[in-house]
Design a protein around this motif. Structure first.
Motif, PDB file in Angstrom:
ATOM      1  N   LYS A 149       0.836  -1.210   0.000  1.00 40.45           N
ATOM      2  CA  LYS A 149       0.000   0.000   0.000  1.00 40.45           C
ATOM      3  C   LYS A 149       0.862   1.247   0.000  1.00 40.45           C
ATOM      4  CE  LYS A 149      -3.626  -2.167   2.823  1.00 40.45           C
ATOM      5  NZ  LYS A 149      -4.461  -2.063   4.035  1.00 40.45           N
ATOM      6  N   GLN A 160      -3.098   0.382  -3.844  1.00 41.46           N
ATOM      7  CA  GLN A 160      -2.683  -0.870  -3.202  1.00 41.46           C
ATOM      8  C   GLN A 160      -2.773  -2.070  -4.134  1.00 41.46           C
ATOM      9  OE1 GLN A 160      -5.450  -2.888  -0.381  1.00 41.46           O
ATOM     10  NE2 GLN A 160      -6.050  -0.776   0.015  1.00 41.46           N
ATOM     11  N   GLU A 184       1.924  -5.145   4.044  1.00 41.34           N
ATOM     12  CA  GLU A 184       1.181  -5.751   5.157  1.00 41.34           C
ATOM     13  C   GLU A 184       0.996  -7.244   4.917  1.00 41.34           C
ATOM     14  OE1 GLU A 184      -1.826  -1.959   5.735  1.00 41.34           O
ATOM     15  OE2 GLU A 184      -2.667  -3.976   5.679  1.00 41.34           O
ATOM     16  N   VAL A 187      -4.420 -10.573   6.126  1.00 42.44           N
ATOM     17  CA  VAL A 187      -5.231 -11.090   7.235  1.00 42.44           C
ATOM     18  C   VAL A 187      -6.382 -11.890   6.633  1.00 42.44           C
ATOM     19  CG1 VAL A 187      -6.662 -10.505   9.224  1.00 42.44           C
ATOM     20  CG2 VAL A 187      -4.677  -9.089   8.667  1.00 42.44           C
ATOM     21  N   GLU A 192     -15.211  -7.859   7.994  1.00 43.89           N
ATOM     22  CA  GLU A 192     -14.683  -6.544   8.326  1.00 43.89           C
ATOM     23  C   GLU A 192     -15.736  -5.795   9.120  1.00 43.89           C
ATOM     24  OE1 GLU A 192     -12.159  -4.553   5.200  1.00 43.89           O
ATOM     25  OE2 GLU A 192     -13.237  -5.931   3.901  1.00 43.89           O
ATOM     26  N   GLU A 270      -7.582   0.601   9.550  1.00 45.85           N
ATOM     27  CA  GLU A 270      -7.516   2.026   9.195  1.00 45.85           C
ATOM     28  C   GLU A 270      -8.315   2.866  10.155  1.00 45.85           C
ATOM     29  OE1 GLU A 270      -9.067   2.508   5.199  1.00 45.85           O
ATOM     30  OE2 GLU A 270      -7.205   3.493   4.635  1.00 45.85           O
TER      31      GLU A 270
HETATM   32  P1  AMP Z   1      -7.795  -0.222   2.802  1.00 49.41           P
HETATM   33  O1  AMP Z   1      -7.506   0.690   1.667  1.00 49.41           O
HETATM   34  O2  AMP Z   1      -6.647  -0.387   3.733  1.00 49.41           O
HETATM   35  O3  AMP Z   1      -9.068   0.137   3.513  1.00 49.41           O
HETATM   36  O4  AMP Z   1      -8.067  -1.655   2.174  1.00 49.41           O
HETATM   37  C1  AMP Z   1      -9.147  -1.885   1.295  1.00 49.41           C
HETATM   38  C2  AMP Z   1      -9.622  -3.331   1.433  1.00 49.41           C
HETATM   39  O5  AMP Z   1      -8.583  -4.229   1.065  1.00 49.41           O
HETATM   40  C3  AMP Z   1      -9.990  -3.695   2.850  1.00 49.41           C
HETATM   41  O6  AMP Z   1     -11.310  -3.298   3.130  1.00 49.41           O
HETATM   42  C4  AMP Z   1      -9.799  -5.202   2.835  1.00 49.41           C
HETATM   43  O7  AMP Z   1     -10.920  -5.839   2.261  1.00 49.41           O
HETATM   44  C5  AMP Z   1      -8.602  -5.382   1.916  1.00 49.41           C
HETATM   45  N1  AMP Z   1      -7.354  -5.406   2.709  1.00 49.41           N
HETATM   46  C6  AMP Z   1      -6.581  -4.336   3.016  1.00 49.41           C
HETATM   47  N2  AMP Z   1      -5.524  -4.694   3.762  1.00 49.41           N
HETATM   48  C7  AMP Z   1      -5.611  -6.017   3.962  1.00 49.41           C
HETATM   49  C8  AMP Z   1      -4.825  -6.994   4.669  1.00 49.41           C
HETATM   50  N3  AMP Z   1      -3.680  -6.660   5.310  1.00 49.41           N
HETATM   51  N4  AMP Z   1      -5.249  -8.277   4.656  1.00 49.41           N
HETATM   52  C9  AMP Z   1      -6.364  -8.640   4.005  1.00 49.41           C
HETATM   53  N5  AMP Z   1      -7.141  -7.788   3.309  1.00 49.41           N
HETATM   54  C10 AMP Z   1      -6.790  -6.490   3.282  1.00 49.41           C
END
Ligand code: AMP
Length: 387
Positions: A149, A160, A184, A187, A192, A270
């Motif tokens: 990211k 990302q 990262e 996970v 969520e 986040e």
């Molecule tokens: P974010 O921009 O960090 O909110 O990520 C967008 C989406 O990507 C999240 O809502 C998750 O569905 C997925 N995601 C982000 N980071 C992770 C992670 N470390 N492990 C698994 N899924 C992730």
């Protein structure tokens, strides 16, 4: 000048940086309590400007920000990328109880993760990536799959890349290199969730019940409340969100997004220091809405009760859904009647209903969240969205 703890009574004037739907909904809830609002936004007739007074100017227009400050008793913001110069000037020359430190922390994923860890709250394992070599080392340490990211500027899945195999490592790095990066560990989550916490200028903290969030094409589609997780996990999620708000000395709302694993472990993904899309359910389903709570927090009033009054499913209306949703409001679907769902419509007043643009949402009040979900399928408004 920062004067912590000031109490601003109804009748006071609130300035909002940003004129989008969040500002509009803060205004609508605050106007009911007798507050006055002025928004600063570059777009004339912004969603917030339709219900508040508006100063139409660029976000980094110092003169305009100063005029806003002169007319307001308190300033808040409805988006995160507030111009740093404007934020600093406003903090010096007017009353911005949220301060700019929280913005500084949450605008940058690595700073944010460190702050969450400092609060004693788990995040997914991560490594800072500063070069091709550190990228390769980080992949080795965290294993596959993993997620690369950008530290700043990413939203709704932009900035990302999920990396599933060794062959994808170089391409992902090449795509995003140039920006500050963080890798990262992936996970493997069961679902969520998010918790909206509020902390007032008086130091009082309250949290709303967790929402279970379903994204489609990286945009929030549905929030389900109560979240379909064990009660103990929901309680722990609220506890963690409160701990972060306390540790960060937050004022106003702090939305905390988390992953829930099969074993009920929680990892914070986040933070957002403002009202959040996943908290829109509170408008019709809680004693106090997130918008009223935000206002109470920055105005130094006692925080409102956060109890959930009814199960609810919030579903977003994007540009492509708007027309049908409005039609269904005028003429309800008789085949959905047996579900006993009460749809509450919210529309933001944006001029162009572009595909993928958030135009409004519906809160589906129901006896059981499964009926709310069935209503979504039955009405076929979101036909292209597989849940
Ligand atoms: P974010 O921009 O960090 O909110 O990520 C967008 C989406 O990507 C999240 O809502 C998750 O569905 C997925 N995601 C982000 N980071 C992770 C992670 N470390 N492990 C698994 N899924 C992730």
């Amino acid at each position: 000048m920062k004067e912590a703890g000031k109490v601003l009574k109804p009748g006071s004037t609130v300035g909002i940086l940003g004129g989008g739907q969040l500002g509009r909904m803060i205004t609508l809830s605050g106007a009911a309590m007798g507050y006055r609002f002025i928004t600063l936004d570059p777009a004339p007739d912004s969603p917030c400007g339709q219900v508040a007074n508006q100063i139409t100017a660029a976000y980094d227009d110092m003169g305009a920000a100063r005029r806003l400050a002169e007319q307001c008793d308190v300033i808040t913001y409805e988006f995160e990328n507030v111009d740093a110069g404007v934020a600093e000037m406003l903090e010096r020359e007017s009353y911005v109880p949220q301060g700019s430190k929280l913005l500084y922390t949450t605008q940058h994923r690595i700073r944010e993760k460190k702050a969450i860890e400092a609060a004693g709250v788990p995040v997914a394992p991560y490594r800072e990536v500063t070069s091709q070599e550190s990228m390769e080392a980080a992949v080795k340490e965290l294993g596959l799959p993993c997620v690369l990211k950008t530290a700043t500027g990413g939203y709704d899945g932009k900035g990302q890349r999920v990396i599933r195999s060794q062959a994808e490592v170089n391409a992902a790095y090449a795509d995003l290199a140039g920006a500050e990066l963080v890798l990262e560990g992936f996970v493997n989550f069961r679902c969520e969730i998010s918790v909206i916490a509020a902390r007032s200028t008086q130091g009082e903290i309250r949290t709303f019940p967790p929402a279970e969030n379903i994204h489609v094409n990286n945009i929030l589609h549905t929030s389900i409340v109560p979240a379909r997780i064990p009660a103990g996990v929901a309680e722990q999620a609220q506890h963690l969100a409160a701990a972060i708000a306390e540790s960060l000395d937050a004022v106003g709302l702090l939305a905390v997004e988390m992953f829930v694993t099969e074993n009920g472990e929680l990892y914070v993904n986040e933070l957002a220091p403002r009202p959040h899309n996943s908290g829109h359910y509170t408008m019709d389903a809680c004693v106090t809405s997130q918008f009223e709570q935000h206002l109470r927090a920055v105005c130094g009033l006692p925080l409102g009760d956060t109890r959930l009054l009814t199960p609810v499913v919030m579903v977003n209306l994007l540009g492509e859904h708007l027309e049908q949703a409005v039609a269904r409001t005028v003429q309800p679907d008789p085949d959905a009647e047996h579900l006993n769902v009460i749809p509450k419509l919210h529309i933001y007043g944006k001029s162009e209903a572009k595909t993928g643009r958030k135009m409004g949402h519906i809160n589906l009040l129901c006896d059981d969240v499964e009926n709310g979900l069935k209503w979504i399928e039955q009405t076929k408004i979101w036909r292209n969205h597989q849940l």
